[in-house]
Design a protein around this motif. Structure first.
Motif, mmCIF file in Angstrom:
data_model
loop_
_atom_site.group_PDB
_atom_site.id
_atom_site.type_symbol
_atom_site.label_atom_id
_atom_site.label_comp_id
_atom_site.label_asym_id
_atom_site.label_seq_id
_atom_site.Cartn_x
_atom_site.Cartn_y
_atom_site.Cartn_z
ATOM 1 N N GLN A 1 0.824 -1.209 0.000
ATOM 2 C CA GLN A 1 0.000 0.000 0.000
ATOM 3 C C GLN A 1 0.861 1.262 0.000
ATOM 4 O O GLN A 1 0.585 2.204 -0.747
ATOM 5 C CB GLN A 1 -0.922 0.008 1.219
ATOM 6 N N TRP A 2 1.916 1.293 0.841
ATOM 7 C CA TRP A 2 2.766 2.486 0.885
ATOM 8 C C TRP A 2 3.477 2.706 -0.444
ATOM 9 O O TRP A 2 3.583 3.843 -0.918
ATOM 10 C CB TRP A 2 3.779 2.381 2.029
ATOM 11 N N PHE A 3 3.961 1.614 -1.051
ATOM 12 C CA PHE A 3 4.616 1.765 -2.356
ATOM 13 C C PHE A 3 3.613 2.243 -3.412
ATOM 14 O O PHE A 3 3.942 3.068 -4.271
ATOM 15 C CB PHE A 3 5.253 0.443 -2.786
ATOM 16 N N ALA A 4 2.386 1.736 -3.334
ATOM 17 C CA ALA A 4 1.345 2.163 -4.278
ATOM 18 C C ALA A 4 0.999 3.634 -4.074
ATOM 19 O O ALA A 4 0.827 4.388 -5.044
ATOM 20 C CB ALA A 4 0.100 1.295 -4.125
ATOM 21 N N PHE A 5 0.903 4.066 -2.809
ATOM 22 C CA PHE A 5 0.637 5.480 -2.530
ATOM 23 C C PHE A 5 1.728 6.358 -3.130
ATOM 24 O O PHE A 5 1.448 7.422 -3.708
ATOM 25 C CB PHE A 5 0.557 5.734 -1.021
ATOM 26 N N ALA A 6 2.988 5.923 -2.988
ATOM 27 C CA ALA A 6 4.104 6.698 -3.535
ATOM 28 C C ALA A 6 3.993 6.804 -5.056
ATOM 29 O O ALA A 6 4.170 7.887 -5.635
ATOM 30 C CB ALA A 6 5.433 6.062 -3.134
ATOM 31 N N ALA A 7 3.682 5.689 -5.712
ATOM 32 C CA ALA A 7 3.556 5.688 -7.169
ATOM 33 C C ALA A 7 2.408 6.580 -7.618
ATOM 34 O O ALA A 7 2.538 7.360 -8.573
ATOM 35 C CB ALA A 7 3.365 4.264 -7.676
ATOM 36 N N VAL A 8 1.271 6.480 -6.931
ATOM 37 C CA VAL A 8 0.108 7.295 -7.290
ATOM 38 C C VAL A 8 0.412 8.774 -7.083
ATOM 39 O O VAL A 8 0.035 9.624 -7.908
ATOM 40 C CB VAL A 8 -1.127 6.856 -6.466
ATOM 41 N N ALA A 9 1.105 9.105 -5.994
ATOM 42 C CA ALA A 9 1.452 10.510 -5.743
ATOM 43 C C ALA A 9 2.325 11.059 -6.862
ATOM 44 O O ALA A 9 2.123 12.189 -7.337
ATOM 45 C CB ALA A 9 2.162 10.645 -4.392
ATOM 46 N N LEU A 10 3.303 10.258 -7.309
ATOM 47 C CA LEU A 10 4.157 10.710 -8.410
ATOM 48 C C LEU A 10 3.362 10.883 -9.707
ATOM 49 O O LEU A 10 3.559 11.856 -10.439
ATOM 50 C CB LEU A 10 5.298 9.712 -8.620
ATOM 51 N N LEU A 11 2.473 9.936 -9.980
ATOM 52 C CA LEU A 11 1.657 10.033 -11.195
ATOM 53 C C LEU A 11 0.771 11.267 -11.179
ATOM 54 O O LEU A 11 0.699 12.019 -12.159
ATOM 55 C CB LEU A 11 0.801 8.772 -11.349
ATOM 56 N N ILE A 12 0.088 11.483 -10.066
ATOM 57 C CA ILE A 12 -0.811 12.639 -9.970
ATOM 58 C C ILE A 12 -0.026 13.935 -10.118
ATOM 59 O O ILE A 12 -0.434 14.853 -10.840
ATOM 60 C CB ILE A 12 -1.596 12.604 -8.634
ATOM 61 N N TYR A 13 1.118 13.996 -9.449
ATOM 62 C CA TYR A 13 1.920 15.216 -9.549
ATOM 63 C C TYR A 13 2.444 15.403 -10.973
ATOM 64 O O TYR A 13 2.470 16.516 -11.500
ATOM 65 C CB TYR A 13 3.076 15.172 -8.555
ATOM 66 N N GLY A 14 2.844 14.304 -11.598
ATOM 67 C CA GLY A 14 3.304 14.382 -12.982
ATOM 68 C C GLY A 14 2.221 14.906 -13.914
ATOM 69 O O GLY A 14 2.473 15.780 -14.759
ATOM 70 N N PHE A 15 1.003 14.405 -13.762
ATOM 71 C CA PHE A 15 -0.117 14.886 -14.591
ATOM 72 C C PHE A 15 -0.405 16.363 -14.316
ATOM 73 O O PHE A 15 -0.690 17.135 -15.232
ATOM 74 C CB PHE A 15 -1.373 14.057 -14.346
ATOM 75 N N ALA A 16 -0.336 16.761 -13.032
ATOM 76 C CA ALA A 16 -0.613 18.153 -12.677
ATOM 77 C C ALA A 16 0.430 19.086 -13.289
ATOM 78 O O ALA A 16 0.090 20.149 -13.833
ATOM 79 C CB ALA A 16 -0.638 18.303 -11.160
ATOM 80 N N VAL A 17 1.706 18.697 -13.206
ATOM 81 C CA VAL A 17 2.763 19.530 -13.782
ATOM 82 C C VAL A 17 2.627 19.604 -15.290
ATOM 83 O O VAL A 17 2.780 20.672 -15.901
ATOM 84 C CB VAL A 17 4.151 18.979 -13.367
ATOM 85 N N ARG A 18 2.327 18.472 -15.895
ATOM 86 C CA ARG A 18 2.165 18.445 -17.348
ATOM 87 C C ARG A 18 1.029 19.370 -17.792
ATOM 88 O O ARG A 18 1.158 20.129 -18.770
ATOM 89 C CB ARG A 18 1.886 17.008 -17.788
ATOM 90 N N ALA A 19 -0.082 19.306 -17.079
ATOM 91 C CA ALA A 19 -1.223 20.183 -17.418
ATOM 92 C C ALA A 19 -0.841 21.640 -17.249
ATOM 93 O O ALA A 19 -1.205 22.500 -18.065
ATOM 94 C CB ALA A 19 -2.404 19.839 -16.537
#
Length: 197
Positions: free
Chosen positions: A173-191
Motif C-alpha cells: 500500500q505504501w509503495f502504491a501510494f508513492a507511485a500514485v502521488a508521483l503520477l498525480i503530480y506528474g499529470f498536474a505539472v504536465r497540465a
C-alpha cells in the motif's frame, strides 16, 4: 522542463514520496520480524512444559504459547473479561491475579475458566495450575488453565492464527501510494506546462 518545475511543490511531493517509500521498507522489515516471531511461537508449542517464569522485563521475550505450570499461593484479585470457550462461544474469561511467593504481590495471572455469567467463578482460592501461556494486555502474559475451576468451563487457549501478519500488504500500500502521488503530480505539472505553452 526540469527548470520549469515548481520548486517548492516538487520538494514537498518528493519528500512525501520518500517518506512513503521508507514506510514501505519499514513494513517489509516488520513482516520478516513477525514471521520470525510466529515461527518462535509455533516452536514453543512443541517444547516440554516449563514452570511459570518470573515476569520478563520489557526488553525480554515472552514465552508465549508454551505449556507451563504454576502454583497460585493465594488469589488476590479476580475479574471477568471478554473471552471464548473451547467451542468458540462468546462470554467471559475469569482472570485471577495470584501471589506466588513470600512477600511479593500478584506474580501470576491465571485464566481459571469461561462462562456466560460475568459473576461466575467466585471462590477459587488458588492451588496448582497447568495450561498454556498467552498474551495479556495488562500483565503482558497469563496462564490459561487447561481445566476450568470454580464451576467454569475451560477458556479457549491462545491461537497463533489470531496473530495477523499483514505488514506485507501494508508495504504494498505504501509503495502504491508513492507511485500514485508521483503520477498525480506528474499529470498536474504536465497540465500546468501545457497551459503556459
Amino acid at each position: 522542463m526540469i527548470r520549469r518545475l515548481p520548486i517548492i511543490p516538487t520538494i514537498i511531493v518528493l519528500a512525501a514520496v520518500a517518506t512513503m517509500i521508507a514506510l514501505g521498507f519499514w513494513q517489509l522489515r516488520r513482516a520478516h520480524e513477525k514471521e520470525a516471531l510466529l515461527a518462535r511461537y509455533t516452536q514453543a508449542q512443541g517444547l516440554p512444559p516449563t514452570v511459570w517464569p518470573t515476569v520478563p522485563t520489557p526488553t525480554e521475550r515472552l514465552p508465549l504459547f508454551r505449556r507451563a505450570s504454576a502454583n497460585c499461593l493465594e488469589a488476590v484479585t479476580q475479574k471477568a473479561v471478554a473471552g471464548r470457550s473451547l467451542q468458540g462461544d462468546s462470554g467471559y474469561s475469569h482472570l485471577v491475579d495470584c501471589r506466588t511467593g513470600g512477600a511479593e504481590g500478584p506474580g501470576l495471572r491465571v485464566d481459571i475458566g469461561w462462562s456466560q455469567d460475568p459473576n461466575a467463578g467466585k471462590g477459587w482460592r488458588g492451588g496448582p495450575v497447568s495450561g498454556i501461556i498467552g498474551p495479556d494486555g495488562e500483565k503482558r502474559m497469563r496462564l490459561i488453565s487447561s481445566v476450568g475451576y470454580a464451576g467454569l468451563q475451560p477458556s479457549a487457549p491462545p491461537d497463533i492464527n489470531d496473530i495477523p501478519n499483514n505488514h506485507l500488504s501494508y508495504a504494498v500500500q505504501w509503495f502504491a501510494f508513492a507511485a500514485v502521488a508521483l503520477l498525480i503530480y506528474g499529470f498536474a505539472v504536465r497540465a500546468r506546462l501545457k497551459e503556459r505553452a
